[in-house]
Design an enzyme around this catalytic site. Structure first.
Site, PDB file in Angstrom:
ATOM      1  N   TYR A 169       0.865  -1.352  -0.040  1.00  0.00           N
ATOM      2  CA  TYR A 169       0.181  -0.189  -0.425  1.00  0.00           C
ATOM      3  C   TYR A 169       0.639   1.756   0.047  1.00  0.00           C
ATOM      4  CZ  TYR A 169      -4.234   2.354   0.659  1.00  0.00           C
ATOM      5  OH  TYR A 169      -5.842   3.401   0.245  1.00  0.00           O
ATOM      6  N   LYS A 176      -3.705   9.104   2.788  1.00  0.00           N
ATOM      7  CA  LYS A 176      -4.417   8.581   3.139  1.00  0.00           C
ATOM      8  C   LYS A 176      -4.186   9.245   4.666  1.00  0.00           C
ATOM      9  CE  LYS A 176      -7.119   6.374   0.562  1.00  0.00           C
ATOM     10  NZ  LYS A 176      -8.036   7.417  -0.500  1.00  0.00           N
ATOM     11  N   ALA A 209      -9.248   1.024  -8.482  1.00  0.00           N
ATOM     12  CA  ALA A 209      -8.483   1.239  -8.897  1.00  0.00           C
ATOM     13  C   ALA A 209      -7.887   0.371  -7.171  1.00  0.00           C
ATOM     14  CB  ALA A 209      -8.633   2.454  -7.095  1.00  0.00           C
TER      15      ALA A 209
HETATM   16  P1  NAP Z   1     -12.792   3.602  -8.462  1.00  0.00           P
HETATM   17  O1  NAP Z   1     -13.546   3.471  -8.511  1.00  0.00           O
HETATM   18  O2  NAP Z   1     -10.955   2.821  -9.137  1.00  0.00           O
HETATM   19  O3  NAP Z   1     -11.985   5.267  -8.170  1.00  0.00           O
HETATM   20  C1  NAP Z   1     -10.951   5.821  -7.757  1.00  0.00           C
HETATM   21  C2  NAP Z   1     -11.836   6.929  -8.890  1.00  0.00           C
HETATM   22  O4  NAP Z   1     -10.674   7.887  -8.661  1.00  0.00           O
HETATM   23  C3  NAP Z   1     -12.285   6.956  -9.723  1.00  0.00           C
HETATM   24  O5  NAP Z   1     -13.125   7.402 -10.591  1.00  0.00           O
HETATM   25  C4  NAP Z   1     -10.533   8.137 -10.596  1.00  0.00           C
HETATM   26  O6  NAP Z   1     -11.445   8.695 -11.784  1.00  0.00           O
HETATM   27  C5  NAP Z   1     -10.820   8.962  -9.390  1.00  0.00           C
HETATM   28  N1  NAP Z   1      -9.703   9.868  -9.799  1.00  0.00           N
HETATM   29  C6  NAP Z   1      -8.633   9.740 -10.058  1.00  0.00           C
HETATM   30  N2  NAP Z   1      -8.046  10.822 -10.706  1.00  0.00           N
HETATM   31  C7  NAP Z   1      -8.452  11.734 -10.315  1.00  0.00           C
HETATM   32  C8  NAP Z   1      -8.444  12.952 -10.559  1.00  0.00           C
HETATM   33  N3  NAP Z   1      -6.877  13.574 -10.565  1.00  0.00           N
HETATM   34  N4  NAP Z   1      -9.449  13.392 -10.614  1.00  0.00           N
HETATM   35  C9  NAP Z   1     -10.615  13.322 -10.415  1.00  0.00           C
HETATM   36  N5  NAP Z   1     -11.292  11.762 -10.311  1.00  0.00           N
HETATM   37  C10 NAP Z   1      -9.551  10.818  -9.860  1.00  0.00           C
HETATM   38  O7  NAP Z   1     -11.729   2.831  -6.694  1.00  0.00           O
HETATM   39  P2  NAP Z   1     -12.082   2.858  -5.479  1.00  0.00           P
HETATM   40  O8  NAP Z   1     -11.579   1.381  -5.108  1.00  0.00           O
HETATM   41  O9  NAP Z   1     -13.913   3.119  -5.670  1.00  0.00           O
HETATM   42  O10 NAP Z   1     -11.430   4.270  -5.143  1.00  0.00           O
HETATM   43  C11 NAP Z   1     -12.932   5.105  -4.626  1.00  0.00           C
HETATM   44  C12 NAP Z   1     -11.401   6.064  -3.244  1.00  0.00           C
HETATM   45  O11 NAP Z   1     -12.064   5.056  -2.437  1.00  0.00           O
HETATM   46  C13 NAP Z   1     -10.385   5.806  -3.451  1.00  0.00           C
HETATM   47  O12 NAP Z   1     -10.489   7.178  -2.478  1.00  0.00           O
HETATM   48  C14 NAP Z   1      -9.927   4.473  -2.520  1.00  0.00           C
HETATM   49  O13 NAP Z   1      -8.183   4.974  -1.627  1.00  0.00           O
HETATM   50  C15 NAP Z   1     -10.636   4.825  -1.514  1.00  0.00           C
HETATM   51  N6  NAP Z   1     -11.103   3.102  -0.558  1.00  0.00           N
HETATM   52  C16 NAP Z   1     -10.675   2.125  -1.823  1.00  0.00           C
HETATM   53  C17 NAP Z   1     -11.072   0.843  -1.016  1.00  0.00           C
HETATM   54  C18 NAP Z   1     -10.980  -0.533  -2.157  1.00  0.00           C
HETATM   55  O14 NAP Z   1     -10.788  -1.290  -1.373  1.00  0.00           O
HETATM   56  N7  NAP Z   1     -11.382  -0.038  -3.287  1.00  0.00           N
HETATM   57  C19 NAP Z   1     -10.857   1.026   0.109  1.00  0.00           C
HETATM   58  C20 NAP Z   1     -10.752   1.817   1.102  1.00  0.00           C
HETATM   59  C21 NAP Z   1     -10.282   3.709   0.491  1.00  0.00           C
HETATM   60  P3  NAP Z   1     -10.571   7.860 -13.845  1.00  0.00           P
HETATM   61  O15 NAP Z   1     -10.857   6.209 -13.710  1.00  0.00           O
HETATM   62  O16 NAP Z   1     -11.736   8.590 -14.084  1.00  0.00           O
HETATM   63  O17 NAP Z   1      -9.354   7.726 -13.608  1.00  0.00           O
END
Ligand code: NAP
Length: 269
Positions: A169, A176, A209
């Site tokens: 990570y 974070k 992501a």
């Molecule tokens: P996700 O569906 O891939 O979403 C990540 C988003 O961030 C995408 O929509 C991406 O847009 C956007 N992004 C990246 N760079 C950007 C920028 N410069 N401007 C605007 N948007 C941008 O993955 P997710 O897991 O749902 O992630 C959402 C949040 O949850 C993140 O902060 C992640 O760290 C957090 N999180 C995830 C998990 C997990 O296990 N999935 C656990 C804890 C926390 P594009 O795809 O269009 O580039």
């Protein structure tokens, strides 16, 4: 029973967010945590506006947004302050005010999400911290004129790697940690405007992501065996907790980081 959007609606989210308008940053597809938050917020009565990062990504976001009757779907790369400013200026012409914001955005180079943290480059570090942490501050700054004294709520998404070392990570854990500290400083700054700022620290969920983190599938298996609830958290469970923060149910809560991880973070051994 597993928790899904369908049985969430059975809980009757009915009027929890009725009449509220919210902006969502971070929908990539229907697996995105932001999408679960959005669908549930819409089921609870909210009207939503969406962004997509680049013109080529519009085709992924627009059909989802339109499926819940969203009218405002605009490009916004959150790493560019001019675009953030322009996004809220344009939205301000359609909406009299904004009640809530969901910030679910993070990015780091793939090579910085494997191997040793000590090998992170200065450039990779800056990029991860900028997109994954600073963008929350930028969003708060440019949204403030439209939320002022409105009883608003801002929610971001974090992960346990902010608190403890999680293999691979790496720089995202540091980002974070900065994000969670930002939540507390922003909560302090915006509290006087009656705006709350909170984070959900979600357990691992299979998203676009997340799949960029080396060994993510193993992480899911490991967590499943060790959580008190003996399973991984579901995206909709993250969404339900977001509804709590976005609604008046959490009117007295700000600067908080809530673990929505089936209890993983309470286990010592
Ligand atoms: P996700 O569906 O891939 O979403 C990540 C988003 O961030 C995408 O929509 C991406 O847009 C956007 N992004 C990246 N760079 C950007 C920028 N410069 N401007 C605007 N948007 C941008 O993955 P997710 O897991 O749902 O992630 C959402 C949040 O949850 C993140 O902060 C992640 O760290 C957090 N999180 C995830 C998990 C997990 O296990 N999935 C656990 C804890 C926390 P594009 O795809 O269009 O580039």
């Amino acid at each position: 029973m597993e928790s899904t959007v369908e049985n969430s609606s059975e809980i009757n989210l009915g009027k929890l967010l009725a009449g509220k308008r919210g902006v969502v940053f971070g929908v990539a597809n229907d697996h995105s945590l932001a999408w679960s938050c959005s669908r549930l917020a819409n089921l609870a009565g909210a009207e939503l506006a969406f962004s997509y990062q680049a013109p080529t990504l519009e085709r992924r976001v627009r059909p989802l947004a339109e499926s819940i009757n969203s009218k405002f779907i605009e490009q916004c790369d959150l790493s560019d302050d001019n675009q953030v400013d322009a996004f809220f200026t344009k939205l301000g012409k359609s909406w009299p005010s904004i009640d809530f914001i969901i910030h679910a955005v993070a990015f780091a180079n793939k090579e910085d999400l494997e191997g040793r943290f000590v090998d992170t480059t200065r450039k990779g570090f800056s990029l991860a911290l900028d997109v994954s942490a600073y963008t929350l501050t930028s969003v708060c700054k440019y949204a403030l004129p439209y939320m002022k004294d409105n009883g608003g709520s801002i929610v971001t998404l974090s992960y346990y790697g902010a608190e403890k070392v999680i293999p691979n990570y790496n720089v995202m854990g540091v980002a974070k940690a900065a994000l969670e500290a930002s939540v507390r400083y922003l909560a302090s700054d915006l509290g006087g405007h009656n705006i709350r700022v909170n984070a959900i620290s979600a357990g691992p969920v299979r998203t676009l992501a997340a799949m960029g983190i080396s060994g993510f599938r193993d992480m899911l298996k490991y967590v499943e065996q060790r959580t008190p609830l003996k399973r991984n958290v579901q995206a909709d469970e993250v969404g339900k907790s977001a509804l709590y923060f976005l609604s008046d149910l959490a009117s007295g809560v700000t600067g908080e980081v809530l673990h929505v991880d089936c209890g993983y973070s309470i286990v010592g051994m």
